[in-house]
Scaffold this motif. Sequence first.
Motif, PDB file in Angstrom:
ATOM      1  N   GLU A 103       0.847  -1.183   0.000  1.00 52.10           N
ATOM      2  CA  GLU A 103       0.000   0.000   0.000  1.00 52.10           C
ATOM      3  C   GLU A 103       0.889   1.242   0.000  1.00 52.10           C
ATOM      4  OE1 GLU A 103      -2.495   1.566   3.456  1.00 52.10           O
ATOM      5  OE2 GLU A 103      -3.972   0.528   2.182  1.00 52.10           O
ATOM      6  N   LYS A 104       0.518   2.180  -0.871  1.00 53.36           N
ATOM      7  CA  LYS A 104       1.217   3.449  -0.972  1.00 53.36           C
ATOM      8  C   LYS A 104       0.185   4.568  -0.887  1.00 53.36           C
ATOM      9  CE  LYS A 104       4.674   3.337  -4.121  1.00 53.36           C
ATOM     10  NZ  LYS A 104       5.269   3.208  -5.478  1.00 53.36           N
ATOM     11  N   VAL A 105       0.646   5.760  -0.581  1.00 52.54           N
ATOM     12  CA  VAL A 105      -0.247   6.915  -0.527  1.00 52.54           C
ATOM     13  C   VAL A 105       0.272   7.955  -1.513  1.00 52.54           C
ATOM     14  CG1 VAL A 105      -1.208   8.741   0.921  1.00 52.54           C
ATOM     15  CG2 VAL A 105      -0.784   6.471   1.891  1.00 52.54           C
ATOM     16  N   LEU A 106      -0.616   8.387  -2.412  1.00 52.13           N
ATOM     17  CA  LEU A 106      -0.266   9.410  -3.391  1.00 52.13           C
ATOM     18  C   LEU A 106      -1.362  10.463  -3.369  1.00 52.13           C
ATOM     19  CD1 LEU A 106       1.695  10.273  -5.660  1.00 52.13           C
ATOM     20  CD2 LEU A 106       0.240   9.001  -7.248  1.00 52.13           C
ATOM     21  N   TYR A 107      -0.990  11.687  -3.045  1.00 47.62           N
ATOM     22  CA  TYR A 107      -1.951  12.790  -2.941  1.00 47.62           C
ATOM     23  C   TYR A 107      -3.098  12.447  -1.998  1.00 47.62           C
ATOM     24  CZ  TYR A 107       0.640  14.210  -7.076  1.00 47.62           C
ATOM     25  OH  TYR A 107       1.649  14.534  -7.953  1.00 47.62           O
ATOM     26  N   GLY A 108      -2.757  11.769  -0.907  1.00 44.06           N
ATOM     27  CA  GLY A 108      -3.741  11.442   0.111  1.00 44.06           C
ATOM     28  C   GLY A 108      -4.597  10.220  -0.187  1.00 44.06           C
ATOM     29  N   LYS A 109      -4.396   9.602  -1.345  1.00 48.88           N
ATOM     30  CA  LYS A 109      -5.183   8.419  -1.711  1.00 48.88           C
ATOM     31  C   LYS A 109      -4.327   7.170  -1.583  1.00 48.88           C
ATOM     32  CE  LYS A 109      -8.397  10.766  -4.702  1.00 48.88           C
ATOM     33  NZ  LYS A 109      -9.107  10.776  -5.955  1.00 48.88           N
ATOM     34  N   ARG A 110      -4.908   6.146  -1.015  1.00 48.65           N
ATOM     35  CA  ARG A 110      -4.206   4.874  -0.832  1.00 48.65           C
ATOM     36  C   ARG A 110      -4.425   3.975  -2.047  1.00 48.65           C
ATOM     37  NH1 ARG A 110      -2.472   4.544   4.266  1.00 48.65           N
ATOM     38  NH2 ARG A 110      -3.459   5.870   5.815  1.00 48.65           N
ATOM     39  N   HIS A 111      -3.373   3.298  -2.452  1.00 48.65           N
ATOM     40  CA  HIS A 111      -3.448   2.338  -3.551  1.00 48.65           C
ATOM     41  C   HIS A 111      -2.325   1.318  -3.401  1.00 48.65           C
ATOM     42  CE1 HIS A 111      -0.318   5.044  -5.007  1.00 48.65           C
ATOM     43  NE2 HIS A 111       0.046   4.082  -5.830  1.00 48.65           N
ATOM     44  N   LEU A 112      -2.455   0.209  -4.087  1.00 45.30           N
ATOM     45  CA  LEU A 112      -1.382  -0.780  -4.097  1.00 45.30           C
ATOM     46  C   LEU A 112      -0.439  -0.454  -5.233  1.00 45.30           C
ATOM     47  CD1 LEU A 112      -3.250  -4.149  -3.425  1.00 45.30           C
ATOM     48  CD2 LEU A 112      -1.819  -2.835  -1.860  1.00 45.30           C
ATOM     49  N   GLY A 113       0.845  -0.397  -4.923  1.00 44.16           N
ATOM     50  CA  GLY A 113       1.833  -0.071  -5.948  1.00 44.16           C
ATOM     51  C   GLY A 113       3.137  -0.788  -5.700  1.00 44.16           C
ATOM     52  N   VAL A 114       3.987  -0.740  -6.696  1.00 41.35           N
ATOM     53  CA  VAL A 114       5.309  -1.357  -6.606  1.00 41.35           C
ATOM     54  C   VAL A 114       6.226  -0.454  -5.798  1.00 41.35           C
ATOM     55  CG1 VAL A 114       7.336  -2.113  -7.910  1.00 41.35           C
ATOM     56  CG2 VAL A 114       5.037  -2.589  -8.785  1.00 41.35           C
ATOM     57  N   VAL A 115       6.813  -1.016  -4.762  1.00 37.60           N
ATOM     58  CA  VAL A 115       7.805  -0.307  -3.960  1.00 37.60           C
ATOM     59  C   VAL A 115       9.158  -0.524  -4.635  1.00 37.60           C
ATOM     60  CG1 VAL A 115       8.932  -0.174  -1.708  1.00 37.60           C
ATOM     61  CG2 VAL A 115       6.473  -0.613  -1.850  1.00 37.60           C
ATOM     62  N   ARG A 116       9.809   0.560  -4.978  1.00 39.39           N
ATOM     63  CA  ARG A 116      11.099   0.480  -5.678  1.00 39.39           C
ATOM     64  C   ARG A 116      12.065  -0.373  -4.847  1.00 39.39           C
ATOM     65  NH1 ARG A 116      12.276   3.857  -9.594  1.00 39.39           N
ATOM     66  NH2 ARG A 116      10.770   5.406  -8.877  1.00 39.39           N
ATOM     67  N   SER A 117      12.507  -1.480  -5.428  1.00 42.61           N
ATOM     68  CA  SER A 117      13.338  -2.452  -4.705  1.00 42.61           C
ATOM     69  C   SER A 117      14.324  -3.106  -5.666  1.00 42.61           C
ATOM     70  CB  SER A 117      12.461  -3.554  -4.098  1.00 42.61           C
ATOM     71  OG  SER A 117      11.451  -3.019  -3.272  1.00 42.61           O
ATOM     72  N   THR A 118      15.464  -3.521  -5.139  1.00 44.53           N
ATOM     73  CA  THR A 118      16.488  -4.181  -5.937  1.00 44.53           C
ATOM     74  C   THR A 118      16.971  -5.420  -5.208  1.00 44.53           C
ATOM     75  OG1 THR A 118      17.204  -2.053  -6.850  1.00 44.53           O
ATOM     76  CG2 THR A 118      18.763  -3.884  -7.026  1.00 44.53           C
ATOM     77  N   PHE A 119      17.254  -6.460  -5.988  1.00 44.15           N
ATOM     78  CA  PHE A 119      17.694  -7.741  -5.438  1.00 44.15           C
ATOM     79  C   PHE A 119      18.930  -8.209  -6.192  1.00 44.15           C
ATOM     80  CE2 PHE A 119      13.251  -7.126  -4.796  1.00 44.15           C
ATOM     81  CZ  PHE A 119      13.061  -7.476  -3.464  1.00 44.15           C
ATOM     82  N   LEU A 120      19.925  -8.651  -5.452  1.00 49.14           N
ATOM     83  CA  LEU A 120      21.155  -9.188  -6.031  1.00 49.14           C
ATOM     84  C   LEU A 120      21.170 -10.690  -5.791  1.00 49.14           C
ATOM     85  CD1 LEU A 120      23.919  -8.716  -7.389  1.00 49.14           C
ATOM     86  CD2 LEU A 120      24.866  -8.354  -5.082  1.00 49.14           C
ATOM     87  N   ILE A 121      21.198 -11.439  -6.885  1.00 43.48           N
ATOM     88  CA  ILE A 121      21.179 -12.895  -6.829  1.00 43.48           C
ATOM     89  C   ILE A 121      22.558 -13.408  -7.202  1.00 43.48           C
ATOM     90  CG2 ILE A 121      20.100 -14.963  -7.801  1.00 43.48           C
ATOM     91  CD1 ILE A 121      17.685 -13.051  -8.473  1.00 43.48           C
ATOM     92  N   ASP A 122      23.067 -14.359  -6.419  1.00 46.58           N
ATOM     93  CA  ASP A 122      24.409 -14.881  -6.692  1.00 46.58           C
ATOM     94  C   ASP A 122      24.363 -15.906  -7.827  1.00 46.58           C
ATOM     95  OD1 ASP A 122      23.805 -17.455  -5.686  1.00 46.58           O
ATOM     96  OD2 ASP A 122      24.685 -17.044  -3.734  1.00 46.58           O
ATOM     97  N   PRO A 123      25.530 -16.332  -8.322  1.00 44.13           N
ATOM     98  CA  PRO A 123      25.564 -17.264  -9.457  1.00 44.13           C
ATOM     99  C   PRO A 123      24.908 -18.621  -9.188  1.00 44.13           C
ATOM    100  CG  PRO A 123      27.663 -16.137  -9.259  1.00 44.13           C
ATOM    101  CD  PRO A 123      26.868 -15.787  -8.031  1.00 44.13           C
ATOM    102  N   ASP A 124      24.697 -18.967  -7.922  1.00 49.50           N
ATOM    103  CA  ASP A 124      24.020 -20.226  -7.591  1.00 49.50           C
ATOM    104  C   ASP A 124      22.502 -20.065  -7.522  1.00 49.50           C
ATOM    105  OD1 ASP A 124      26.425 -21.668  -7.359  1.00 49.50           O
ATOM    106  OD2 ASP A 124      26.696 -20.961  -5.313  1.00 49.50           O
ATOM    107  N   GLY A 125      21.988 -18.845  -7.744  1.00 52.19           N
ATOM    108  CA  GLY A 125      20.546 -18.620  -7.712  1.00 52.19           C
ATOM    109  C   GLY A 125      19.986 -18.316  -6.341  1.00 52.19           C
TER     110      GLY A 125
END
Length: 158
Positions: A111-133
Motif C-alpha cells: 500500500e502506498k499513498v499518493l496525494y492522500g489516496k491509498r493504492h497498491l503499488g510497486v515499492v522500488r526495490s532491488t535484489f542481487l542474486i548470486d551465481p548459484d541462484g
Amino acid sequence: MSEKHRITIGTRIPSLKGVTDDGNLLELDKLAGQWIVIYFYPRDATPGCTTEAGEFRDLYAKFRKRNCEILGVSRDTAASHARFRQKQVLPFRWIADTDETWCKAFDVIHEKVLYGKRHLGVVRSTFLIDPDGTLHTEWRGVKVAGHAAAVLAHLAAA
C-alpha cells in the motif's frame, strides 16, 4: 506469496518466467552461473524510473565486467518496455510483469499513498542474486540517486 515462502537472503530464487520487452520468454534459471540484479520500479517513463534506468545503463559495462546481468521489472506491458528501452537506449532486458508473478514472489507490492489516496503499488526495490541462484542482498524502498553505483560497489565487494 505467503510470509512462510517469502524470498529472504540466503534462500534460492524460485523458477520464474516472464515476457521481455522484445516479446521473448525469459527463464530466470537460464541465467544461472552469473550474478543477477533484478530491480523493480513503479512505471516506465516516469522521472524517477527514467533516472534509475539511466544510472544502471551508464554502469552496465561495469556490471557485465563483474559477470552480472541486470533485469528491470514493472507491471507495464512488453510494448511499453520496448518504447522505454528504445527511447532511453537501455542495454538490458525488461520483464513485463503484467500478472504480478515476479512482484508477488519478491513481495514488492504494498500500500502506498499518493496525494492522500491509498493504492497498491510497486515499492522500488532491488535484489542481487548470486551465481548459484540464491538471494545475496536486497534493497527495499530505494532512493534513486546513486543507487545503481551502490549496488555495483556491493557487487564488487561480494
